[in-house]
Design an enzyme around this catalytic site. Structure first.
Site, PDB file in Angstrom:
ATOM      1  N   ASN A  15     -24.686  33.243  26.636  1.00 38.85           N
ATOM      2  CA  ASN A  15     -23.823  32.449  27.519  1.00 38.85           C
ATOM      3  C   ASN A  15     -22.856  31.567  26.745  1.00 38.85           C
ATOM      4  OD1 ASN A  15     -24.861  33.209  30.164  1.00 38.85           O
ATOM      5  ND2 ASN A  15     -26.769  32.383  29.357  1.00 38.85           N
ATOM      6  N   HIS A  66     -12.005  36.478  33.867  1.00 36.65           N
ATOM      7  CA  HIS A  66     -13.263  35.928  33.350  1.00 36.65           C
ATOM      8  C   HIS A  66     -13.207  35.764  31.825  1.00 36.65           C
ATOM      9  CE1 HIS A  66     -17.546  35.265  32.907  1.00 36.65           C
ATOM     10  NE2 HIS A  66     -17.650  36.327  32.124  1.00 36.65           N
ATOM     11  N   HIS A 101     -17.251  29.089  33.302  1.00 36.29           N
ATOM     12  CA  HIS A 101     -17.514  29.145  34.749  1.00 36.29           C
ATOM     13  C   HIS A 101     -16.916  27.930  35.444  1.00 36.29           C
ATOM     14  CE1 HIS A 101     -21.162  32.006  34.077  1.00 36.29           C
ATOM     15  NE2 HIS A 101     -20.060  32.679  34.321  1.00 36.29           N
ATOM     16  N   GLU A 158     -15.660  39.038  25.034  1.00 39.71           N
ATOM     17  CA  GLU A 158     -17.119  39.212  24.947  1.00 39.71           C
ATOM     18  C   GLU A 158     -17.519  39.858  23.604  1.00 39.71           C
ATOM     19  OE1 GLU A 158     -19.018  37.815  27.165  1.00 39.71           O
ATOM     20  OE2 GLU A 158     -17.845  37.713  29.024  1.00 39.71           O
ATOM     21  N   GLU A 161     -34.637  36.649  29.434  1.00 44.80           N
ATOM     22  CA  GLU A 161     -33.974  35.379  29.170  1.00 44.80           C
ATOM     23  C   GLU A 161     -34.917  34.176  29.229  1.00 44.80           C
ATOM     24  OE1 GLU A 161     -29.877  35.314  30.434  1.00 44.80           O
ATOM     25  OE2 GLU A 161     -29.976  33.143  30.678  1.00 44.80           O
ATOM     26  N   LYS A 220     -25.882  42.647  21.119  1.00 41.70           N
ATOM     27  CA  LYS A 220     -26.521  42.336  22.409  1.00 41.70           C
ATOM     28  C   LYS A 220     -27.867  43.055  22.530  1.00 41.70           C
ATOM     29  CE  LYS A 220     -26.134  41.972  27.368  1.00 41.70           C
ATOM     30  NZ  LYS A 220     -25.341  41.889  28.574  1.00 41.70           N
ATOM     31  N   LYS A 273     -29.264  43.408  33.530  1.00 41.30           N
ATOM     32  CA  LYS A 273     -29.071  42.428  34.614  1.00 41.30           C
ATOM     33  C   LYS A 273     -28.274  43.104  35.716  1.00 41.30           C
ATOM     34  CE  LYS A 273     -29.166  37.989  32.182  1.00 41.30           C
ATOM     35  NZ  LYS A 273     -28.364  36.809  31.788  1.00 41.30           N
ATOM     36  N   ARG A 332     -31.929  34.933  24.730  1.00 39.92           N
ATOM     37  CA  ARG A 332     -30.886  35.622  25.510  1.00 39.92           C
ATOM     38  C   ARG A 332     -29.869  34.626  26.088  1.00 39.92           C
ATOM     39  NH1 ARG A 332     -31.279  40.947  29.470  1.00 39.92           N
ATOM     40  NH2 ARG A 332     -29.059  40.951  29.973  1.00 39.92           N
ATOM     41  N   HIS A 363     -19.693  30.280  28.349  1.00 42.81           N
ATOM     42  CA  HIS A 363     -19.739  30.593  29.779  1.00 42.81           C
ATOM     43  C   HIS A 363     -19.912  29.358  30.668  1.00 42.81           C
ATOM     44  CE1 HIS A 363     -19.767  34.688  28.402  1.00 42.81           C
ATOM     45  NE2 HIS A 363     -19.811  35.147  29.641  1.00 42.81           N
ATOM     46  N   ARG A 412     -37.884  52.216  46.318  1.00 37.84           N
ATOM     47  CA  ARG A 412     -38.650  51.405  45.346  1.00 37.84           C
ATOM     48  C   ARG A 412     -38.303  51.687  43.895  1.00 37.84           C
ATOM     49  NH1 ARG A 412     -42.944  52.263  49.075  1.00 37.84           N
ATOM     50  NH2 ARG A 412     -43.091  50.429  50.420  1.00 37.84           N
TER      51      ARG A 412
HETATM   52  P1  NAD Z   1     -14.457  44.728  37.863  1.00 36.69           P
HETATM   53  O1  NAD Z   1     -15.579  45.658  37.947  1.00 36.69           O
HETATM   54  O2  NAD Z   1     -14.066  44.018  39.127  1.00 36.69           O
HETATM   55  O3  NAD Z   1     -13.180  45.486  37.294  1.00 36.69           O
HETATM   56  C1  NAD Z   1     -11.949  44.801  37.194  1.00 36.69           C
HETATM   57  C2  NAD Z   1     -10.822  45.589  37.863  1.00 36.69           C
HETATM   58  O4  NAD Z   1     -10.472  46.665  37.024  1.00 36.69           O
HETATM   59  C3  NAD Z   1     -11.194  46.197  39.210  1.00 36.69           C
HETATM   60  O5  NAD Z   1     -10.098  46.089  40.081  1.00 36.69           O
HETATM   61  C4  NAD Z   1     -11.450  47.659  38.884  1.00 36.69           C
HETATM   62  O6  NAD Z   1     -11.191  48.514  39.978  1.00 36.69           O
HETATM   63  C5  NAD Z   1     -10.456  47.879  37.769  1.00 36.69           C
HETATM   64  N1  NAD Z   1     -10.815  48.923  36.822  1.00 36.69           N
HETATM   65  C6  NAD Z   1     -12.043  49.243  36.364  1.00 36.69           C
HETATM   66  N2  NAD Z   1     -11.953  50.179  35.429  1.00 36.69           N
HETATM   67  C7  NAD Z   1     -10.629  50.475  35.295  1.00 36.69           C
HETATM   68  C8  NAD Z   1      -9.905  51.359  34.467  1.00 36.69           C
HETATM   69  N3  NAD Z   1     -10.510  52.111  33.552  1.00 36.69           N
HETATM   70  N4  NAD Z   1      -8.560  51.394  34.600  1.00 36.69           N
HETATM   71  C9  NAD Z   1      -7.918  50.590  35.475  1.00 36.69           C
HETATM   72  N5  NAD Z   1      -8.551  49.725  36.277  1.00 36.69           N
HETATM   73  C10 NAD Z   1      -9.902  49.672  36.178  1.00 36.69           C
HETATM   74  O7  NAD Z   1     -14.675  43.574  36.786  1.00 36.69           O
HETATM   75  P2  NAD Z   1     -15.270  43.526  35.312  1.00 36.69           P
HETATM   76  O8  NAD Z   1     -14.450  42.527  34.615  1.00 36.69           O
HETATM   77  O9  NAD Z   1     -15.470  44.869  34.720  1.00 36.69           O
HETATM   78  O10 NAD Z   1     -16.741  42.933  35.562  1.00 36.69           O
HETATM   79  C11 NAD Z   1     -16.919  41.671  36.141  1.00 36.69           C
HETATM   80  C12 NAD Z   1     -18.278  41.650  36.793  1.00 36.69           C
HETATM   81  O11 NAD Z   1     -19.270  41.877  35.801  1.00 36.69           O
HETATM   82  C13 NAD Z   1     -18.605  40.314  37.437  1.00 36.69           C
HETATM   83  O12 NAD Z   1     -19.139  40.550  38.714  1.00 36.69           O
HETATM   84  C14 NAD Z   1     -19.657  39.726  36.534  1.00 36.69           C
HETATM   85  O13 NAD Z   1     -20.569  38.893  37.223  1.00 36.69           O
HETATM   86  C15 NAD Z   1     -20.325  40.961  36.006  1.00 36.69           C
HETATM   87  N6  NAD Z   1     -21.013  40.781  34.709  1.00 36.69           N
HETATM   88  C16 NAD Z   1     -22.296  41.191  34.622  1.00 36.69           C
HETATM   89  C17 NAD Z   1     -22.973  41.087  33.435  1.00 36.69           C
HETATM   90  C18 NAD Z   1     -24.371  41.605  33.323  1.00 36.69           C
HETATM   91  O14 NAD Z   1     -25.018  41.365  32.284  1.00 36.69           O
HETATM   92  N7  NAD Z   1     -24.863  42.338  34.293  1.00 36.69           N
HETATM   93  C19 NAD Z   1     -22.339  40.546  32.306  1.00 36.69           C
HETATM   94  C20 NAD Z   1     -21.018  40.139  32.419  1.00 36.69           C
HETATM   95  C21 NAD Z   1     -20.351  40.264  33.642  1.00 36.69           C
HETATM   96  N1  GLY Z   2     -24.123  38.677  30.000  1.00 38.11           N
HETATM   97  C1  GLY Z   2     -25.248  37.879  29.638  1.00 38.11           C
HETATM   98  C2  GLY Z   2     -26.520  38.650  29.568  1.00 38.11           C
HETATM   99  O1  GLY Z   2     -26.538  39.855  29.729  1.00 38.11           O
HETATM  100  O2  GLY Z   2     -27.543  38.060  29.365  1.00 38.11           O
END
Ligand code: NAD
Ligand code: GLY
Length: 367
Positions: free
Chosen positions: A246, A266, A253, A188, A238, A228, A146, A242, A249, A124
């Site tokens: 986007n 992305h 997307h 970003e 949001e 942020k 998030k 917030r 985005h 929990r």
């Molecule tokens: P990811 O976590 O898949 O990382 C991208 C790749 O880089 C992976 O293969 C990973 O193993 C590799 N990697 C990570 N760190 C590394 C390093 N230091 N050196 C070499 N390789 C490395 O992708 P991402 O782009 O970090 O994140 C994308 C995700 O984030 C999506 O799922 C998206 O929905 C999410 N996201 C969430 C929020 C939020 O507010 N929670 C905001 C934006 C994106």
């Molecule tokens: N990445 C968008 C948010 O955190 O709201």
């Protein structure tokens, strides 16, 4: 700790800090270790990051008096799934996690989102600490609470708001990141400036491609996080502002949905999406074409794409892109919501865009 920048996220009794800069992890000290009363840290990471950084991170944590018990999962978006969640929750329980212990997420946005969700639902609710290892995760996904996974209905369709207790954005962890990932994450950073910080955009523009270098990057990362943090403190769930985060985005997307998996990053889609948001704002007369041109020029200066045709895909169809935008989960009452701009640093939400006009605009972009 003197070279480490500290950005507070002001959320009352859930407030936390983001530590930014090279060596931030080693410098974190008691503000990190106090979350681990049993002297061990359960740490979730992906196999790529484990291969590159787990040994060093474990050594640094050992120097702070913590033993690491790693939980490794596959790298990639497919791990952000019900099966991935089940695996992490069960691994935490196998390690007999107690509610007094925090969990560490060491990785990109996939690991942060998945681990945060797993921490939120295990026993929990456990605390968690973000140690983001991609630039995207440092400036965006690790901050703001998030968390979630993808479902068969779409990306991030199951999740909860669960704020971390501490975020450590250590630049040393980015040294292994491929150049393309670094640039993708930079999109970003620009986004923050374009939404609401025109002087920040002036600085980024003046630095040009050099903004991705060392100390300059730390400053840009901290500025984007601070931006942020202000938005999240004002509108954590949001209900309003917030949604500005986007910017780019909804276009982005739609572009991502049209291409084969992993064909574009992305941040590349978001970069084109931000250029489109400004071009569309100029088309509507909301902002000047000079501002739209500045956005495009800066994205190109740092090596990001700024036009749909610059993305590696041949068969773009304007009507399909608009249909994709209609599916965006931010939409209300069947109308497309877009984040548009009256100028650099002056983004606003249009909750009911004229679809016919948008289609005309997309046709001109692809003609
Ligand atoms: P990811 O976590 O898949 O990382 C991208 C790749 O880089 C992976 O293969 C990973 O193993 C590799 N990697 C990570 N760190 C590394 C390093 N230091 N050196 C070499 N390789 C490395 O992708 P991402 O782009 O970090 O994140 C994308 C995700 O984030 C999506 O799922 C998206 O929905 C999410 N996201 C969430 C929020 C939020 O507010 N929670 C905001 C934006 C994106
Ligand atoms: N990445 C968008 C948010 O955190 O709201």
């Amino acid at each position: 700790m003197s070279d480490i920048l500290r950005v507070p996220v002001g959320l009352g009794d859930r407030a936390y800090d983001v530590l930014v800069g090279p060596g931030a992890l080693a410098a974190a000290g008691p503000e990190l270790t106090r979350h681990f009363p049993r002297g061990r840290a359960l740490l979730v990471t992906d196999r790529n990051v484990a291969g590159l950084h787990l040994e060093t991170v474990s050594r640094q944590l050992a120097e702070l008096g913590l033993r690491v018990d790693p939980i490794r999962v596959d790298a990639g978006e497919a791990t952000k799934s019900w099966a991935g969640l089940e695996a992490v929750v069960n691994a935490l329980l196998d390690h007999q996690v107690e509610r007094s212990e925090a969990v560490i997420a060491l990785g990109g946005g996939v690991i942060g989102d998945l681990t945060g969700f797993a921490a939120a639902v295990t026993k929990r609710g456990l605390d968690f600490i973000q140690i983001p290892t991609t630039l995207l995760a440092q400036v965006d996904s690790s901050v703001g609470g998030k968390t979630g996974i993808n479902t068969r209905h779409g990306k991030n369709f199951a999740g909860v708001f669960h704020q971390p207790r501490l975020v450590i954005a250590d630049r040393d962890l980015l040294t292994t990141l491929p150049e393309r990932e670094l640039r993708s994450g930079y999109a970003e950073i620009v986004k923050a400036a374009l939404i609401g910080d025109a002087p920040m955009f002036d600085d980024l523009e003046a630095a040009g491609a050099g903004v991705l270098d060392g100390n300059r990057l730390d400053g840009a990362v901290a500025a984007a996080i601070a931006f942020k943090a202000r938005i999240v403190a004002e509108d954590e769930r949001e209900g309003g502002v917030r949604a500005l985060l986007n910017l780019g985005h909804t276009f982005g997307h739609a572009l991502e949905a049209e291409v084969p998996k992993d064909a574009i990053r992305h941040g590349e889609a978001v970069a084109v999406g931000m250029a489109l948001a400004f071009a569309y704002s100029a088309h509507r007369g909301d902002c000047s074409s000079d501002d739209a041109a500045r956005v495009t020029a800066h994205l190109r200066a740092v090596g990001l794409p700024a036009r749909i045709r610059e993305l590696n895909y041949a068969t773009w169809k304007p009507a399909r892109l608009v249909a994709r935008m209609r599916d965006d989960k931010k939409n209300k009452d069947g109308r497309i919501t877009l984040i548009l701009a009256r100028g650099i640093g002056q983004a606003f939400i249009d909750p009911a865009v004229d679809e016919a006009d948008l289609l005309t605009f997309m046709e001109t972009q692809l003609s």
